[in-house]
Enzyme design. Sequence first.
Site, PDB file in Angstrom:
ATOM      1  N   GLY A  10      32.574  36.871  45.230  1.00  0.00           N
ATOM      2  CA  GLY A  10      33.605  36.723  46.086  1.00  0.00           C
ATOM      3  C   GLY A  10      33.158  36.780  47.529  1.00  0.00           C
ATOM      4  O   GLY A  10      32.133  37.335  47.884  1.00  0.00           O
ATOM      5  N   GLN A  11      34.049  36.143  48.535  1.00  0.00           N
ATOM      6  CA  GLN A  11      33.648  36.033  50.064  1.00  0.00           C
ATOM      7  C   GLN A  11      33.594  37.412  50.571  1.00  0.00           C
ATOM      8  O   GLN A  11      32.472  37.895  51.297  1.00  0.00           O
ATOM      9  CB  GLN A  11      34.744  35.257  50.789  1.00  0.00           C
ATOM     10  CG  GLN A  11      35.108  33.896  50.221  1.00  0.00           C
ATOM     11  CD  GLN A  11      35.918  33.177  51.297  1.00  0.00           C
ATOM     12  OE1 GLN A  11      35.416  32.730  52.406  1.00  0.00           O
ATOM     13  NE2 GLN A  11      37.033  33.069  50.920  1.00  0.00           N
ATOM     14  N   ASP A  37      35.682  43.431  33.947  1.00  0.00           N
ATOM     15  CA  ASP A  37      36.586  42.494  33.950  1.00  0.00           C
ATOM     16  C   ASP A  37      37.996  43.021  34.277  1.00  0.00           C
ATOM     17  O   ASP A  37      38.575  43.681  33.421  1.00  0.00           O
ATOM     18  CB  ASP A  37      36.716  41.703  32.545  1.00  0.00           C
ATOM     19  CG  ASP A  37      37.390  40.352  32.567  1.00  0.00           C
ATOM     20  OD1 ASP A  37      38.308  39.977  33.586  1.00  0.00           O
ATOM     21  OD2 ASP A  37      37.227  39.708  31.749  1.00  0.00           O
ATOM     22  N   LEU A  38      38.605  42.718  35.234  1.00  0.00           N
ATOM     23  CA  LEU A  38      40.078  43.024  35.509  1.00  0.00           C
ATOM     24  C   LEU A  38      40.894  42.639  34.670  1.00  0.00           C
ATOM     25  O   LEU A  38      42.264  43.212  34.738  1.00  0.00           O
ATOM     26  CB  LEU A  38      40.461  42.495  37.182  1.00  0.00           C
ATOM     27  CG  LEU A  38      39.413  43.070  38.081  1.00  0.00           C
ATOM     28  CD1 LEU A  38      39.764  42.924  39.522  1.00  0.00           C
ATOM     29  CD2 LEU A  38      39.017  44.739  38.015  1.00  0.00           C
ATOM     30  N   ALA A  61      40.106  39.878  42.917  1.00  0.00           N
ATOM     31  CA  ALA A  61      41.414  39.360  42.839  1.00  0.00           C
ATOM     32  C   ALA A  61      41.773  38.086  42.352  1.00  0.00           C
ATOM     33  O   ALA A  61      40.708  37.396  42.299  1.00  0.00           O
ATOM     34  CB  ALA A  61      42.215  39.291  44.330  1.00  0.00           C
ATOM     35  N   ASP A 103      48.694  38.293  53.359  1.00  0.00           N
ATOM     36  CA  ASP A 103      49.805  37.946  54.088  1.00  0.00           C
ATOM     37  C   ASP A 103      50.836  37.284  53.172  1.00  0.00           C
ATOM     38  O   ASP A 103      52.004  36.830  53.688  1.00  0.00           O
ATOM     39  CB  ASP A 103      49.376  36.575  55.178  1.00  0.00           C
ATOM     40  CG  ASP A 103      48.582  35.438  54.611  1.00  0.00           C
ATOM     41  OD1 ASP A 103      47.874  35.957  53.472  1.00  0.00           O
ATOM     42  OD2 ASP A 103      48.629  34.636  55.151  1.00  0.00           O
ATOM     43  N   TYR A 126      51.399  34.973  43.118  1.00  0.00           N
ATOM     44  CA  TYR A 126      50.243  35.497  43.833  1.00  0.00           C
ATOM     45  C   TYR A 126      50.720  36.548  44.845  1.00  0.00           C
ATOM     46  O   TYR A 126      50.532  37.899  44.627  1.00  0.00           O
ATOM     47  CB  TYR A 126      49.373  34.605  44.778  1.00  0.00           C
ATOM     48  CG  TYR A 126      48.405  34.992  45.504  1.00  0.00           C
ATOM     49  CD1 TYR A 126      47.133  35.592  45.097  1.00  0.00           C
ATOM     50  CD2 TYR A 126      48.179  35.073  46.759  1.00  0.00           C
ATOM     51  CE1 TYR A 126      46.308  36.227  45.571  1.00  0.00           C
ATOM     52  CE2 TYR A 126      47.322  35.340  47.694  1.00  0.00           C
ATOM     53  CZ  TYR A 126      46.355  36.308  47.168  1.00  0.00           C
ATOM     54  OH  TYR A 126      45.221  36.811  47.920  1.00  0.00           O
ATOM     55  N   LYS A 130      50.485  40.592  44.126  1.00  0.00           N
ATOM     56  CA  LYS A 130      49.474  41.531  45.090  1.00  0.00           C
ATOM     57  C   LYS A 130      50.444  42.614  45.714  1.00  0.00           C
ATOM     58  O   LYS A 130      49.901  43.467  45.745  1.00  0.00           O
ATOM     59  CB  LYS A 130      48.873  40.596  46.297  1.00  0.00           C
ATOM     60  CG  LYS A 130      47.877  39.765  45.759  1.00  0.00           C
ATOM     61  CD  LYS A 130      46.421  40.300  45.468  1.00  0.00           C
ATOM     62  CE  LYS A 130      45.810  40.502  46.664  1.00  0.00           C
ATOM     63  NZ  LYS A 130      44.543  41.371  46.175  1.00  0.00           N
TER      64      LYS A 130
END
Length: 304
Positions: A10-11, A37-38, A61, A103, A126, A130
Site C-alpha cells: 500500500g502507498q 488477511d483482513l 483498507a 474524506d 466505502y 470506513k
Amino acid sequence: MRVLVTGTAGQLARALAERAQGQANVEVILVGRPELDLENPASFAQVLRHYSPDMLINAAAHTAVDAQEGEAERAFRINAEAPAEMARLTRLAGIPMVQVSTDYVFDGTSARPYVETDRPNPQTVYGRSKLSGEEAVRAGNPDHLVIRTAWVVSRYGRNFIKTMLNAAQARERLQVVADQFGSPTEAHDLADGLLVAARFWRNHGGFPQGRYHLAGQGRASWYELAAQALASSRSVGGPSALIEPIGSDQWPTKAVRPANSELNSDAFERDFGYRAGNWWQTVSALVAELVEPEAKAKNRQSRP
Ligand SMILES: NC(=O)c1ccc[n+]([C@@H]2O[C@H](COP(=O)([O-])OP(=O)(O)OC[C@H]3O[C@@H](n4cnc5c(N)ncnc54)[C@H](OP(=O)(O)O)[C@@H]3O)[C@@H](O)[C@H]2O)c1
C-alpha cells in the site's frame, strides 16, 4: 518503539516504512497478506502475539471505491470488522491504535473545508464502511487516533497521478472532472505526520484528542491536479496531453464522489506542530521523480 503497520504494498504502508528508516527509536514493521488477511479479522490475534508492537497503525483498507458498491459485505469486513477486532485486541494488549480514514465519510456538500467536528454523512459503501471502522476503533480502544486523509498520491501503488501520466502516454486528449474538489496528499507527507503523532504518544503517553484531519495544503479539482501533473511532466521531458475539463455528469461512476471533500488540518498542526506540504509542490516533485529517469533514458537512446 516498534510500530506495526498493516499493508505491505500500500502507498501509506510503504511510505511509512521508508520514512522510519534511519529514524532513531522508531522501527516500522509491515504486515500483510497472507500473514494478515483482513477478510479474516481473527488472523490479527496471532500477528499481534508474534510481533508484540508498542503501537498499531492500520494503513490497510479495501480502497477500490467503485468495486465496493457491489460487494458491501466484503468492504465492511475489511474496513470495519477488522479494525474493530484490532481495537479490541490492542486494548487488551495495552497499546494504542491509529486508524487511517477518509474524506469519503462526508457527503461533500460543505462550502468550506471539513473540520473534525463536522457531521459525517457518507454516500458510498466505502465511506460507510470506513466510518463504521472509525466508530468501532473509538468504541474498542480508548487509546486511539483516527486520522482522516484524502486523495493520496505517491510513487507507489495505483493513484490518480500515475493514471494521468499513463493516459498521457497513450492519448493526446484527456477529459478530467473539474467540479469535484479535494485535498491531494502525498503519502510521505502523511507518513511523516503519523510518525510525529507516534513520537508524541511515546513522549506524552497519549494523544491530545481522538480524531484529526491530515491532508495536503490547498484545494484542487481533479482537473487542476491533472493539469499540474502534466505541466510538471512536460517540463522534465515526460508525457503530456491536452486536458479538457468536464462535469461529473459526463463521467458517471458507480460510487458518487463528494463534490467538495477538502479537509482542514489546522487541529493536527496545532496539537502536533506538523503540517503536510502544498499539494502543487509535492505533486511537481512526485512527477519529476516518476518521469525524469525514464525521460533521461529515452534521451540517451535517441542520441546518435
Ligand atoms: N488512496 C487514497 O486516495 C485515500 C484517500 C483517503 C483515505 N485513504 C485511506 O488511507 C489508508 C491508506 O491508503 P493507501 O492509499 O495506502 O491504500 P492502497 O495503496 O490501496 O493500499 C491498501 C493496502 O491495504 C491492503 N489490503 C487490502 N485488502 C486487504 C486484506 N484483505 N488484508 C490485508 N491487507 C489488505 C493492501 O494489501 P497489499 O499490500 O496486499 O496490496 C494494501 O497494502 C487507507 O485506510 C485508506 O482508506 C486513502
